[in-house]
Scaffold this active site. Structure first.
Site, PDB file in Angstrom:
ATOM      1  N   LYS A  22       0.850  -1.205   0.000  1.00  0.00           N
ATOM      2  CA  LYS A  22       0.000   0.000   0.000  1.00  0.00           C
ATOM      3  C   LYS A  22       0.881   1.249   0.000  1.00  0.00           C
ATOM      4  CE  LYS A  22      -1.720   1.465   4.028  1.00  0.00           C
ATOM      5  NZ  LYS A  22      -1.407   2.851   4.398  1.00  0.00           N
ATOM      6  N   ASN A  23       1.898   1.256   0.858  1.00  0.00           N
ATOM      7  CA  ASN A  23       2.706   2.459   1.040  1.00  0.00           C
ATOM      8  C   ASN A  23       3.757   2.650  -0.039  1.00  0.00           C
ATOM      9  OD1 ASN A  23       1.141   3.015   3.204  1.00  0.00           O
ATOM     10  ND2 ASN A  23       2.665   2.473   4.755  1.00  0.00           N
ATOM     11  N   CYS A 124      -4.587  12.738  13.202  1.00  0.00           N
ATOM     12  CA  CYS A 124      -5.033  11.360  12.923  1.00  0.00           C
ATOM     13  C   CYS A 124      -4.923  10.630  14.256  1.00  0.00           C
ATOM     14  CB  CYS A 124      -4.154  10.812  11.806  1.00  0.00           C
ATOM     15  SG  CYS A 124      -3.379   9.248  12.125  1.00  0.00           S
ATOM     16  N   ARG A 129       0.944  14.317  13.466  1.00  0.00           N
ATOM     17  CA  ARG A 129       1.457  14.070  12.107  1.00  0.00           C
ATOM     18  C   ARG A 129       1.465  15.340  11.252  1.00  0.00           C
ATOM     19  NH1 ARG A 129      -0.899   8.537   9.864  1.00  0.00           N
ATOM     20  NH2 ARG A 129       0.926   8.716   8.509  1.00  0.00           N
ATOM     21  N   ASP A 314       4.864   0.241  11.941  1.00  0.00           N
ATOM     22  CA  ASP A 314       3.618  -0.343  11.416  1.00  0.00           C
ATOM     23  C   ASP A 314       3.431  -1.797  11.824  1.00  0.00           C
ATOM     24  OD1 ASP A 314       3.647   1.484   8.248  1.00  0.00           O
ATOM     25  OD2 ASP A 314       3.121   2.058  10.299  1.00  0.00           O
ATOM     26  N   ARG A 406      -8.595  -0.493   4.738  1.00  0.00           N
ATOM     27  CA  ARG A 406      -7.704   0.503   4.145  1.00  0.00           C
ATOM     28  C   ARG A 406      -6.349  -0.104   3.823  1.00  0.00           C
ATOM     29  NH1 ARG A 406      -7.157   5.903   7.261  1.00  0.00           N
ATOM     30  NH2 ARG A 406      -5.774   6.080   5.487  1.00  0.00           N
TER      31      ARG A 406
END
Ligand code: EPZ
Length: 429
Positions: A22-23, A124, A129, A314, A406
């Site tokens: 995803k990233n 968030c 952030r 993560d 997500r």
């Protein structure tokens, strides 16, 4: 809102195809803004965030077509993007508030169109952030930036100029924004203290395929020589090391044995080292990685999150779930974000013994967790609760799983195929 019901106690066994990262896919999609030719991305994961980014690019005038997927199932979509002419330079609040990674259009849009108006991403769940480092770096490249009405308004009517950018702290998307902007700046840009994540490296490889000249890829010092324009390219998205690490921990917490197809050990070295100390074997196979317990026992180990190549933030929540059922204690320290322990109260409702003190959580292993209704708060916290549910006695109902969707492609299908008793419960309309 949908939920996921898990009945714990099944050892996971089998193979799981790891999706594209995803990233990596998010900045790669944004890179399409840098050229008027076609950029074709393969192995793109099918995730809510990818849809959000695609919608945003579409609003800017990028033509996007989905051209099927890789053989072997749903994963690995092929996406063609073409920013022949841009019709807008605004990334609106209603899209940016859904996904902070929208900030990744700021650099390429400014470099290509000479202007960009991007909503400031709000706070968030895991932290404030800010994007101050992105803004300061673009100003060093010659952008005139004002902040008003909650928007970053950047202008560079005469184009950007190369400069030396020194990041005071490692920022992944900050590095990516500057890399993309610098490819079209006049002259040379040096990025000092650049992020080294595999997703940053994947973006650099794609930019080089588009004609960019980048030295020091994978190091903390990159030198980018600007070009007048970039051309189209085809690029395959790198496998998702966070998804792979998550499933390795799913094998460990259920005392199972999983082969993670497509996973790369050199993206997970620090994770493999920590897991080995905890009693988990991660070994390379012809098709990826294999994860299982070495001799049945799980040992508590200390973990501190760091920028790559350190232990990734993560995977912190997932590691904590694993340590909840280890023998002994584990001190888990989160150094990247200021509020990334929201999974703690939910894990404690499942019987975990965790004490948080500032940026550290002391986890004392317990013999068994018990299932409970729990609530997801952010992407990685939600998957940590799913891992706990897989190992817990009884039933766990995981609510607010839009967080999961997500970042994880068809999680319940992949786990059910390996023996988990897990199902998605559609909310009554
Ligand atoms: C990227 O976020 C990832 N997202 C995050 O993954 C990941 O957790 C994070 O990097 C760290 O590895 C994407 O790549 C889309 P940072 P990013 O800028 O770039 C501070 C997930 O779960 N900072 O590296 O936003 C910041 O507050 C997500 O997939 C500033 O102070 O993270 C943080 O404390 C969550 N000012 C630290 O730096 C800035 O201008 C690292 O943030 C930028 C960052």
């Amino acid at each position: 809102m949908d939920s996921i019901r898990i009945k714990g106690g099944q050892a996971l066994k089998g193979k799981i195809h790891i999706s594209g990262a995803k990233n990596a896919a998010l900045p790669l999609l944004a890179a399409s803004l840098l050229t008027d030719e076609a950029l074709t991305l393969s192995n793109v994961p099918h995730l809510a965030d990818i849809v959000t980014m695609s919608n945003l690019l579409g609003q800017l005038g990028v033509g996007i077509s989905l051209n099927g997927h890789a053989p072997g199932g749903h994963t690995g979509r092929v996406v063609e993007l073409k920013a022949a002419t841009l019709t807008d330079v605004v990334a609106p609040y209603e899209l940016v508030r859904k996904m902070r990674a929208s900030i990744l259009v700021l650099g390429p849009l400014l470099a290509r169109a000479g202007e960009a108006k991007v909503s400031l991403p709000g706070g968030c769940a895991i932290g404030t952030r800010p994007v101050d480092l992105h803004i300061a770096a673009l100003q060093k490249l010659g952008a005139d930036i004002t902040l008003d009405n909650g928007y970053i308004h950047a202008r560079a009517p005469r184009g950007l100029r190369g400069a030396e950018i020194i990041f005071p702290m490692v920022t992944v998307t900050g590095t990516e924004n500057i890399m993309m902007a610098a490819t079209l700046a006049a002259g040379e840009t040096t990025i000092v203290n650049a992020a080294r994540e595999p997703e940053v490296v994947d973006l650099a490889h794609c930019l080089v395929a588009m004609g960019a000249r980048i030295e020091g890829i994978g190091s903390d010092r990159m030198v980018i020589a600007g070009s007048a324009k970039l051309h189209g390219a085809a690029h395959n998205v790198v496998p998702d090391r966070i998804e792979a690490g998550t499933f390795a921990m799913a094998a460990a917490i259920t005392d199972g044995d999983l082969e993670l197809i497509g996973a790369k050990m050199d993206h997970l070295n620090s994770v493999a080292t920590i897991l080995a100390a905890a009693g988990i074997d991660m070994t390379e196979t012809a098709d990826g990685l294999r994860a299982r317990r070495a001799n049945g026992a799980l040992r508590g180990v200390d973990v501190m999150t760091e920028p790559y190549p350190g232990f990734p933030t993560d995977l912190q929540a997932q590691m904590m779930a694993l340590m909840c059922v280890a023998d002994g204690a584990s001190m888990i320290t989160e150094t990247i974000f200021e509020n990334r322990f929201m999974h703690v109260p939910e894990l404690k409702r499942m019987g975990a013994n965790i004490t948080v003190h500032n940026a550290s959580a002391l986890v004392r292993g317990v013999p068994m967790l018990t299932g409970a209704p729990v609530m997801a708060t952010d992407l990685r916290a939600s998957v940590s609760l799913a891992l706990a549910g897989l190992a817990a006695r009884g039933e766990t109902m995981l609510n607010r799983i839009y967080h999961l969707d997500r970042g994880y492609e068809r999680l319940e299908e992949k786990l059910a195929a390996c023996g988990a008793h897990i199902e998605r419960v559609k909310e009554a309309a």
